[in-house]
Write an enzyme that holds these catalytic residues in place. Structure first.
Site, PDB file in Angstrom:
ATOM      1  NE  ARG A  71      -2.724   3.335  13.111  1.00  0.00           N
ATOM      2  CZ  ARG A  71      -1.981   2.241  13.096  1.00  0.00           C
ATOM      3  NH1 ARG A  71      -0.662   2.349  13.133  1.00  0.00           N
ATOM      4  NH2 ARG A  71      -2.511   1.050  13.046  1.00  0.00           N
ATOM      5  CE  LYS A 126       5.201   4.725   6.824  1.00  0.00           C
ATOM      6  NZ  LYS A 126       4.862   6.050   7.298  1.00  0.00           N
ATOM      7  NE  ARG A 130       7.838  -0.508  16.181  1.00  0.00           N
ATOM      8  CZ  ARG A 130       7.279   0.590  15.677  1.00  0.00           C
ATOM      9  NH1 ARG A 130       7.010   0.669  14.393  1.00  0.00           N
ATOM     10  NH2 ARG A 130       6.995   1.611  16.454  1.00  0.00           N
ATOM     11  NE  ARG A 187       2.481   5.544  16.300  1.00  0.00           N
ATOM     12  CZ  ARG A 187       2.982   4.968  17.373  1.00  0.00           C
ATOM     13  NH1 ARG A 187       2.541   5.295  18.568  1.00  0.00           N
ATOM     14  NH2 ARG A 187       3.903   4.028  17.268  1.00  0.00           N
ATOM     15  CD  GLU A 235      -1.229   8.340   8.550  1.00  0.00           C
ATOM     16  OE1 GLU A 235      -1.617   7.344   9.212  1.00  0.00           O
ATOM     17  OE2 GLU A 235      -0.242   9.028   8.871  1.00  0.00           O
ATOM     18  CE  LYS A 260       8.447   2.054  10.355  1.00  0.00           C
ATOM     19  NZ  LYS A 260       7.885   2.803  11.468  1.00  0.00           N
ATOM     20  CG  PHE A 317      -4.297   2.025   6.689  1.00  0.00           C
ATOM     21  CD1 PHE A 317      -4.196   1.210   7.797  1.00  0.00           C
ATOM     22  CD2 PHE A 317      -3.951   3.368   6.799  1.00  0.00           C
ATOM     23  CE1 PHE A 317      -3.768   1.719   9.013  1.00  0.00           C
ATOM     24  CE2 PHE A 317      -3.517   3.892   8.015  1.00  0.00           C
ATOM     25  CZ  PHE A 317      -3.435   3.062   9.134  1.00  0.00           C
ATOM     26  CD  GLU A 336      -2.786  -0.948   2.555  1.00  0.00           C
ATOM     27  OE1 GLU A 336      -2.913   0.167   3.091  1.00  0.00           O
ATOM     28  OE2 GLU A 336      -3.378  -1.965   2.940  1.00  0.00           O
TER      29      GLU A 336
END
Ligand code: ATP
Length: 588
Positions: free
Chosen positions: A257, A252, A417, A272, A302, A423, A342, A250
């Site tokens: 967020r 970025k 994470r 976030r 986003e 990313k 997303f 996707e």
């Protein structure tokens, strides 16, 4: 429990310099609580009145607290202020004045934790005309009937100055110890917490239904889920390999967020770091209510400004700047924000455990095609590194930051994470391909021309999530404008501590330690090994440091991240390894 007893726990916690003893003391505290007070005490230990996303603020200024002390002790406001200036802490001022006050303490009532909590909640909820006087009276009444030690905390609590140094994960470990006699249920409690973001609620469920009960906590509307986060890898080949040869990619987007919760026409947005930001996005709220084709949904996207003339997204800095300059409503007209959706977490029921491919499909169904405000993030499924690289180049060409690759079969893992999302960002020549977010642990006084600002730089650190500790990685001494120096000094002097906090590991002694609270985004040239810093040293023997660090951004402190959201030492080690791999072949 009487508030007196809680105050002596506070005193014990305040004096501890090791995290493990903190867990033991807190576990001891939790074991002594009744079911109906456990959530309240959990909030009280954290210095809040409810889960942070509820946004309940005390609304009590230092001057008001001083007036309450004056009423309760019979000491004039000027004298209270003089002593405060001398001691530098209003809690200790209240404690001292209470003990020497000639006004007899009204000992007829003893306060329970519940009474204190309820009065504090009343202080917070009182607003409008006359509220100031009422807040002062409620506080003064409590102070008048309390012991000096209780007074210390009755003042620090509503001023946000408890600073017991207990992070969320330390509290969860203490829950585990209290409930099971061991710290090993911490992970399960943590997953539940990541889903509901409310420590008080987790404590209540744990008290009533045990660890199994906590394991059954589900996603629910208007309770933000801690966001899933992305790992990083430097090349398309490595990403594709990690993903098993096929994945989604996707674009970025570099904005804010947003986690959108919608039930019927009611919409709330969380940031976030789980603050409610609904009022910042009136246009997106209205559009979600109008165009999202689901009665109850939680999805993420986003938000960023889109220039309709040039058909380009505005970079993050510009998005904030415009918002500040033009105000929210004017901005909504002149430079409308778009939400690039997303992920989908909930649609009548939780979809967290379902694979990305299925969540994306549902997301495509509920995001209306005719909406020009809420759109789907651009996504393609790729099977070759060349294709991934091309998509990355195109995204950068469109003025975006890079891409996020997504494992088609991965669940949505709250608060973690993981390699479900990877990313890859555009890198700049001679620089680390990604910035790091560092927590400010201490600061230095200025010398020479800096003396007048009383600010000479920062001691910054990273987070070790496993141990819930902060480790130092860099001293940042250059690149501050005068405005930044003033701002940092002012903010940091308010959270100054007398000694190193229990959750900080350091070989360096700054001029002042501060409560780990503020996060700065830092760009550096490279990561080096260093015996001076404790970052990663627990794992790797020697630490890691940054070469040529400088803070980037419009303002020094990042508002959307808290101390525990800073870059982790594990990430730094990974970035160090990646840097070795790519150093011979710099990325475009
Ligand atoms: P992190 O959020 O990972 O701690 P960060 O806040 O510095 O780091 P980045 O490293 O830039 O942010 O990347 C992750 C963020 O990218 C996400 O939190 C999300 O806000 C944003 N983002 C933009 N586009 C997407 C997308 N298509 N999919 C997932 N996240 C995206």
């Amino acid at each position: 429990m009487e508030f007196k007893e809680l105050a002596s726990f506070y005193e014990k916690l305040e004096g501890l310099s090791s995290r493990l003893s903190m867990i033991e003391v807190m576990s001891d505290l939790f074991k002594r609580l009744r079911y109906d007070e456990v959530d309240k005490v959990v909030y009280m230990v954290q210095g809040v009145l409810a889960a942070p996303y509820e946004g309940v603020e005390f609304g009590l200024a230092v001057k008001m607290a001083q007036e309450a002390i004056s009423i309760a002790t019979g000491v004039s406001k000027t004298d209270v202020d003089t002593m405060y200036k001398k001691l530098g802490d209003l809690g200790s001022t209240a404690e001292k004045l209470r003990s020497v006050s000639k006004l007899k303490r009204m000992t007829s009532s003893t306060y329970t934790v519940e009474m204190v909590y309820n009065s504090m909640l009343k202080i917070a909820k009182t607003s409008g005309s006359g509220s100031k006087g009422l807040k002062i009276r409620i506080l003064a009444e409590m102070l008048a009937a309390s012991t000096p030690l209780e007074c210390r905390y009755l003042i620090r609590y509503p001023l946000g100055q408890l600073r017991l140094g207990a992070g969320d994960y330390t509290v969860l470990e203490a829950f585990s110890l209290a409930a099971t006699g061991s710290r090993s249920s911490k992970e399960l409690l943590e997953s539940a917490y990541n889903i509901c973001s409310d420590l008080g609620y987790v404590a209540k469920v744990l008290f009533k239904d045990g660890v199994e009960g906590v394991g059954r906590i589900k996603v629910s509307l208007f309770r933000p889920i801690r966001p899933a986060l992305a790992e990083r890898l430097p090349t398309a080949e490595q990403i594709l390999k990690k993903m098993g040869g096929r994945c989604a990619v996707e674009q970025k987007y570099d904005g804010f967020r947003c986690q959108v919760h919608k039930k019927g026409k009611q919409v709330r947005i969380y940031s976030r770091n789980l603050e409610e930001t609904t009022s910042m996005f009136p246009d997106i709220v209205a559009e979600a209510a109008r165009s999202i084709k689901s009665d109850s949904a939680i999805f993420e996207g986003e938000a960023l400004a889109f220039n309709e003339k040039t058909e380009e997204f505005m970079p993050f800095q510009e998005t904030i700047q415009r918002k500040r300059k033009h105000g929210i409503n004017a901005m909504a007209e002149s430079m409308p924000l778009h939400l690039m959706a997303f992920d989908l977490i909930y649609d009548g029921k939780s979809y967290m455990e379902r694979p990305y491919s299925e969540r994306r499909k549902l997301l495509e169904e509920i995001v209306s095609k005719d909406s020009d405000r809420i759109k789907l993030s651009k996504m393609v499924i790729i099977e070759s590194a060349e294709r991934l690289e091309r998509f990355f180049e195109d995204s950068v060409g469109d003025g975006l930051e890079g891409i996020v690759a997504k494992d088609l079969s991965a669940q949505y893992v709250a608060g973690a994470r993981g390699f479900g999302w990877i990313k890859m960002k555009r890198s700049y020549k001679g620089e680390l391909s990604d910035t790091v977010d560092l927590v400010v642990l201490g600061y230095y006084l200025g010398k020479g021309s800096r003396a007048e600002f009383m600010f000479g730089g920062l001691l910054c650190g990273v987070y070790d999530k496993k141990r819930d500790m902060f480790e130092t990685i860099s001293r940042i001494g250059t690149g501050f404008t005068e405005e930044w120096m003033r701002e940092l000094r002012e903010k940091l002097s308010k959270i100054r501590l007398k000694s190193k906090p229990a959750r900080v590991e350091s070989l360096i002694e700054p001029d002042f330690w501060v409560e780990p609270k503020y996060v700065v985004t830092v760009r550096a040239d490279e990561i080096t090994r260093s015996p001076m810093h404790t970052c990663g040293a627990y794992k790797k023997g020697t630490g890691y440091a940054l070469r040529f660090p400088r803070i980037i951004g419009e303002e020094p402190i990042r508002r959307d991240k808290g101390a525990e959201d800073s870059t982790t030492s594990v990430e730094v080690i990974e970035m160090f390894e990646q840097q070795k791999k790519v150093s011979t072949k710099p990325h475009p």
